[in-house]
Design an enzyme around this catalytic site. Sequence first.
Site, mmCIF file in Angstrom:
data_model
loop_
_atom_site.group_PDB
_atom_site.id
_atom_site.type_symbol
_atom_site.label_atom_id
_atom_site.label_comp_id
_atom_site.label_asym_id
_atom_site.label_seq_id
_atom_site.Cartn_x
_atom_site.Cartn_y
_atom_site.Cartn_z
ATOM 1 N N GLU A 86 8.642 7.306 7.931
ATOM 2 C CA GLU A 86 9.738 7.350 8.891
ATOM 3 C C GLU A 86 10.147 8.769 9.283
ATOM 4 O O GLU A 86 10.829 8.965 10.293
ATOM 5 C CB GLU A 86 10.960 6.617 8.328
ATOM 6 C CG GLU A 86 10.784 5.104 8.255
ATOM 7 C CD GLU A 86 11.955 4.401 7.603
ATOM 8 O OE1 GLU A 86 12.129 3.204 7.879
ATOM 9 O OE2 GLU A 86 12.675 5.046 6.808
ATOM 10 N N GLU A 117 -1.546 -0.390 -11.189
ATOM 11 C CA GLU A 117 -0.539 0.522 -11.738
ATOM 12 C C GLU A 117 -0.793 0.903 -13.187
ATOM 13 O O GLU A 117 -0.069 1.721 -13.754
ATOM 14 C CB GLU A 117 0.842 -0.114 -11.636
ATOM 15 C CG GLU A 117 1.068 -1.325 -12.521
ATOM 16 C CD GLU A 117 2.475 -1.879 -12.391
ATOM 17 O OE1 GLU A 117 3.183 -1.878 -13.414
ATOM 18 O OE2 GLU A 117 2.849 -2.288 -11.284
#
Length: 275
Positions: A86, A117
């Site tokens: 963004e 992960e």
Amino acid sequence: MTSKKNKSISVTESSSHFDNLEKMTVEELITNINQEDANVHRAVQKALPQIKELAERIIKRMEQGGRVFYLGAGTSGRLGVLDASELPPTFGVPDNMVIGLIAGGDRALRQAVEAAEDDANKAWGELKEYKVDELDTVIGIAASGTTPYVIGGIEHARKNGLLTGCITCNPDSKVAAVSEFPIEAIVGPEFVTGSTRLKAGTAQKMILNMLTTTIMIKLGRVKGNRMVNMQLTNKKLVDRGARMIMDELKIPYEQSRDLLLKYGSVKKAIDAYNG
């Protein structure tokens, strides 16, 4: 109905304050979720001194050309990628200034990647591809504070002289222990036990908003209260930019729009007009 808590497990994994959720009405569900969300603001407020400390150190490094890297898995990783993505359209910065890395790569943005992960060495290998150095900052995002991908990345980064921080929602977590500047927003048990996309995710998003908005403002990417460096990616933003110029320079809308399209940003258009 309040469930008993098991003190041997982490806050983010402990039982919800509510039970028999499936028996609640829609009104009861949304009211109780809203009630729980009210705790997020208070938890983030308590973490403001930690957020300030990390932000100030990042700003100093970024003024010298440093970058910020987020490390995360699942919801935490997606939030990091979202925040990083963004910034270029909002503040007109290069897309390699803040970079979000998620365990499992881009595929993990849309679907779970099994065991991604659990590799404690993977993140550092990915960071080295960007030729990181001591001006760069690595921020681990992990609600539980136990994600190996994040912890391993932070440990390697710190050993190699990078600034390290983290955003977690568990007190005294592993990721906080290995980070120089940990941020802990303890929001309590989730409405749906263990679903950290709820309060923990909201807290992490709020903190990321604070960090990068503050950093961008201090790096000169905002004038007054306006996004004068935003990218002109659609008609709405062109119109917004033209009106910013019109208000600032007190000139007609069409002239303002022409200036904006000619120079490519509000800031450049104003500087050119005044120069």
